[in-house]
Design a protein around this motif. Structure first.
Motif, PDB file in Angstrom:
ATOM      1  N   ALA A  12       0.836  -1.200   0.000  1.00 17.48           N
ATOM      2  CA  ALA A  12       0.000   0.000   0.000  1.00 17.48           C
ATOM      3  C   ALA A  12       0.873   1.253   0.000  1.00 17.48           C
ATOM      4  O   ALA A  12       0.634   2.194  -0.770  1.00 17.48           O
ATOM      5  CB  ALA A  12      -0.927   0.001   1.213  1.00 17.48           C
ATOM      6  N   GLN A  13       1.909   1.302   0.846  1.00 19.32           N
ATOM      7  CA  GLN A  13       2.803   2.454   0.867  1.00 19.32           C
ATOM      8  C   GLN A  13       3.595   2.573  -0.429  1.00 19.32           C
ATOM      9  O   GLN A  13       3.867   3.681  -0.902  1.00 19.32           O
ATOM     10  CB  GLN A  13       3.763   2.336   2.060  1.00 19.32           C
ATOM     11  N   ARG A  14       3.954   1.434  -1.014  1.00 22.35           N
ATOM     12  CA  ARG A  14       4.681   1.467  -2.284  1.00 22.35           C
ATOM     13  C   ARG A  14       3.809   2.099  -3.376  1.00 22.35           C
ATOM     14  O   ARG A  14       4.295   2.907  -4.177  1.00 22.35           O
ATOM     15  CB  ARG A  14       5.093   0.043  -2.662  1.00 22.35           C
ATOM     16  N   ALA A  15       2.547   1.731  -3.395  1.00 26.75           N
ATOM     17  CA  ALA A  15       1.629   2.294  -4.387  1.00 26.75           C
ATOM     18  C   ALA A  15       1.416   3.787  -4.140  1.00 26.75           C
ATOM     19  O   ALA A  15       1.351   4.584  -5.089  1.00 26.75           O
ATOM     20  CB  ALA A  15       0.293   1.552  -4.341  1.00 26.75           C
ATOM     21  N   LEU A  16       1.315   4.192  -2.863  1.00 30.48           N
ATOM     22  CA  LEU A  16       1.136   5.609  -2.539  1.00 30.48           C
ATOM     23  C   LEU A  16       2.369   6.423  -2.914  1.00 30.48           C
ATOM     24  O   LEU A  16       2.255   7.563  -3.384  1.00 30.48           O
ATOM     25  CB  LEU A  16       0.836   5.759  -1.047  1.00 30.48           C
ATOM     26  N   LYS A  17       3.558   5.835  -2.725  1.00 33.86           N
ATOM     27  CA  LYS A  17       4.783   6.536  -3.115  1.00 33.86           C
ATOM     28  C   LYS A  17       4.815   6.748  -4.627  1.00 33.86           C
ATOM     29  O   LYS A  17       5.139   7.857  -5.097  1.00 33.86           O
ATOM     30  CB  LYS A  17       5.999   5.728  -2.673  1.00 33.86           C
ATOM     31  N   GLU A  18       4.476   5.738  -5.403  1.00 38.42           N
ATOM     32  CA  GLU A  18       4.447   5.872  -6.858  1.00 38.42           C
ATOM     33  C   GLU A  18       3.418   6.920  -7.284  1.00 38.42           C
ATOM     34  O   GLU A  18       3.663   7.711  -8.200  1.00 38.42           O
ATOM     35  CB  GLU A  18       4.130   4.522  -7.487  1.00 38.42           C
ATOM     36  N   ARG A  19       2.278   6.913  -6.587  1.00 41.30           N
ATOM     37  CA  ARG A  19       1.229   7.882  -6.913  1.00 41.30           C
ATOM     38  C   ARG A  19       1.696   9.301  -6.588  1.00 41.30           C
ATOM     39  O   ARG A  19       1.454  10.243  -7.359  1.00 41.30           O
ATOM     40  CB  ARG A  19      -0.038   7.552  -6.118  1.00 41.30           C
ATOM     41  N   ALA A  20       2.374   9.460  -5.460  1.00 40.90           N
ATOM     42  CA  ALA A  20       2.866  10.781  -5.075  1.00 40.90           C
ATOM     43  C   ALA A  20       3.875  11.315  -6.087  1.00 40.90           C
ATOM     44  O   ALA A  20       3.828  12.493  -6.466  1.00 40.90           O
ATOM     45  CB  ALA A  20       3.501  10.715  -3.682  1.00 40.90           C
ATOM     46  N   LEU A  21       4.775  10.466  -6.544  1.00 39.37           N
ATOM     47  CA  LEU A  21       5.754  10.896  -7.539  1.00 39.37           C
ATOM     48  C   LEU A  21       5.093  11.266  -8.859  1.00 39.37           C
ATOM     49  O   LEU A  21       5.501  12.226  -9.529  1.00 39.37           O
ATOM     50  CB  LEU A  21       6.793   9.788  -7.757  1.00 39.37           C
ATOM     51  N   LEU A  22       4.062  10.519  -9.232  1.00 33.98           N
ATOM     52  CA  LEU A  22       3.346  10.812 -10.469  1.00 33.98           C
ATOM     53  C   LEU A  22       2.632  12.159 -10.385  1.00 33.98           C
ATOM     54  O   LEU A  22       2.713  12.978 -11.311  1.00 33.98           O
ATOM     55  CB  LEU A  22       2.343   9.692 -10.762  1.00 33.98           C
ATOM     56  N   VAL A  23       1.945  12.392  -9.259  1.00 34.82           N
ATOM     57  CA  VAL A  23       1.249  13.671  -9.087  1.00 34.82           C
ATOM     58  C   VAL A  23       2.242  14.823  -9.046  1.00 34.82           C
ATOM     59  O   VAL A  23       1.995  15.894  -9.611  1.00 34.82           O
ATOM     60  CB  VAL A  23       0.396  13.640  -7.804  1.00 34.82           C
ATOM     61  N   MET A  24       3.391  14.614  -8.412  1.00 38.32           N
ATOM     62  CA  MET A  24       4.412  15.661  -8.352  1.00 38.32           C
ATOM     63  C   MET A  24       4.914  16.023  -9.744  1.00 38.32           C
ATOM     64  O   MET A  24       5.085  17.214 -10.066  1.00 38.32           O
ATOM     65  CB  MET A  24       5.572  15.196  -7.471  1.00 38.32           C
ATOM     66  N   ASP A  25       5.140  15.033 -10.580  1.00 33.68           N
ATOM     67  CA  ASP A  25       5.560  15.307 -11.958  1.00 33.68           C
ATOM     68  C   ASP A  25       4.503  16.117 -12.703  1.00 33.68           C
ATOM     69  O   ASP A  25       4.825  17.035 -13.467  1.00 33.68           O
ATOM     70  CB  ASP A  25       5.825  13.998 -12.701  1.00 33.68           C
ATOM     71  N   GLU A  26       3.234  15.794 -12.486  1.00 26.83           N
ATOM     72  CA  GLU A  26       2.149  16.539 -13.131  1.00 26.83           C
ATOM     73  C   GLU A  26       2.096  17.983 -12.647  1.00 26.83           C
ATOM     74  O   GLU A  26       1.875  18.910 -13.437  1.00 26.83           O
ATOM     75  CB  GLU A  26       0.815  15.834 -12.859  1.00 26.83           C
ATOM     76  N   VAL A  27       2.319  18.181 -11.341  1.00 24.68           N
ATOM     77  CA  VAL A  27       2.326  19.535 -10.784  1.00 24.68           C
ATOM     78  C   VAL A  27       3.458  20.356 -11.388  1.00 24.68           C
ATOM     79  O   VAL A  27       3.270  21.508 -11.802  1.00 24.68           O
ATOM     80  CB  VAL A  27       2.462  19.493  -9.243  1.00 24.68           C
ATOM     81  N   PHE A  28       4.641  19.766 -11.464  1.00 29.93           N
ATOM     82  CA  PHE A  28       5.787  20.483 -12.026  1.00 29.93           C
ATOM     83  C   PHE A  28       5.549  20.848 -13.486  1.00 29.93           C
ATOM     84  O   PHE A  28       5.842  21.966 -13.916  1.00 29.93           O
ATOM     85  CB  PHE A  28       7.051  19.628 -11.904  1.00 29.93           C
ATOM     86  N   ALA A  29       5.021  19.892 -14.257  1.00 32.23           N
ATOM     87  CA  ALA A  29       4.793  20.151 -15.683  1.00 32.23           C
ATOM     88  C   ALA A  29       3.790  21.285 -15.878  1.00 32.23           C
ATOM     89  O   ALA A  29       3.997  22.187 -16.703  1.00 32.23           O
ATOM     90  CB  ALA A  29       4.301  18.874 -16.362  1.00 32.23           C
TER      91      ALA A  29
END
Length: 253
Positions: free
Chosen positions: A149-166
């Motif tokens: 569950a934490q692994r999936a949340l970490k991947e999701r957080a990184l994905l959202v962060m990339d979207e925010v930066f873009a």
């Protein structure tokens, strides 16, 4: 150049052309002001006025599109920042430092945008701002998930962060638009010709001068509006920062 200065220069050009036309009216030979001459000049001026109206309308539409796009991107970024914070919250207490850093950085961005200062806003694209964003990303990458569950949340957080930066970089790039100088110069020259013919064929009295001044002010205000809408993060007219303030209040909860 400052937007108010540009509008002032436009006003001087237009009203000055009207005064020049009024000056020439009293010094031209009578045949130059005959009905036939006036008819031809009116037709030519009508053509120029049509072209000027089309270009000015195009500029207003383009600037409004830039303003609306930047506003939508800021709202989208604010929503994704909240989503990023909630994902970190679901990860667990290990992300508390990251969430605090996120709120601190976001408060700094809010303060810069609220200043409406172009020189300050330019710092959002500076190496220091990029380093702060990358530091936040590195902290997320350094998390050590203890379960799936934490692994999936970490991947999701990184994905959202990339979207925010873009989205953030896109908003900053689009917010730096400006009218090409050549286009603005051509438009002002057309408008000056039109105002010159106004002064040439209108009788010289206080009422006419007042009307011409109001017309010149209105036209220069339209140019000011285009310039302001074309740079929605700074100046007199800016996008609403309420979504960012609302997001800032939600972070860390």
């Amino acid at each position: 150049m400052n937007h108010l200065m540009i509008a002032s220069v436009v006003f001087i050009c237009l009203f000055g052309s009207a005064l020049l036309g009024s000056y020439l009216r009293g010094r031209l030979p009578s045949q130059h002001l005959s009905d036939e001459s006036i008819s031809v000049v009116k037709l030519a001026t009508g053509l120029i006025a049509t072209m000027a109206a089309l270009v000015l309308g195009l500029l207003v539409s383009s600037a409004k599109g830039t303003f609306d796009t930047t506003s939508a991107e800021l709202v989208g970024t604010a929503a994704k920042v909240v989503q990023f914070d909630r994902v970190l919250s679901r990860y667990g207490p290990d992300t508390q430092e990251i969430r605090s850093l996120l709120k601190h950085n976001y408060a700094g961005v809010m303060q810069v945008l609220a200043s409406r200062d172009a020189s300050q806003i330019a710092k959002l694209d500076s190496p220091e701002a990029i380093n702060r964003s990358e530091e936040l990303q590195r902290k997320v990458e350094a998390l050590s998930p203890g379960n799936d569950a934490q692994r999936a949340l970490k991947e999701r957080a990184l994905l959202v962060m990339d979207e925010v930066f873009a989205t953030r970089w896109l908003a900053l790039l689009q917010a730096n638009g400006s009218i090409p100088f050549t286009m603005l110069a051509i438009l002002v020259s057309w408008l000056s010709i039109i105002f010159g013919t106004f002064g040439l064929f209108a009788p010289r009295n206080g009422t006419i001068l007042a009307v011409l001044m109001m017309c010149a002010l209105s036209t220069s205000a339209a140019i000011l509006l285009v310039e302001e809408l074309n740079r929605p993060l700074d100046g007199l007219i800016g996008v609403s920062l309420e979504p960012i303030r609302d997001t800032l209040g939600r972070l860390g909860q």
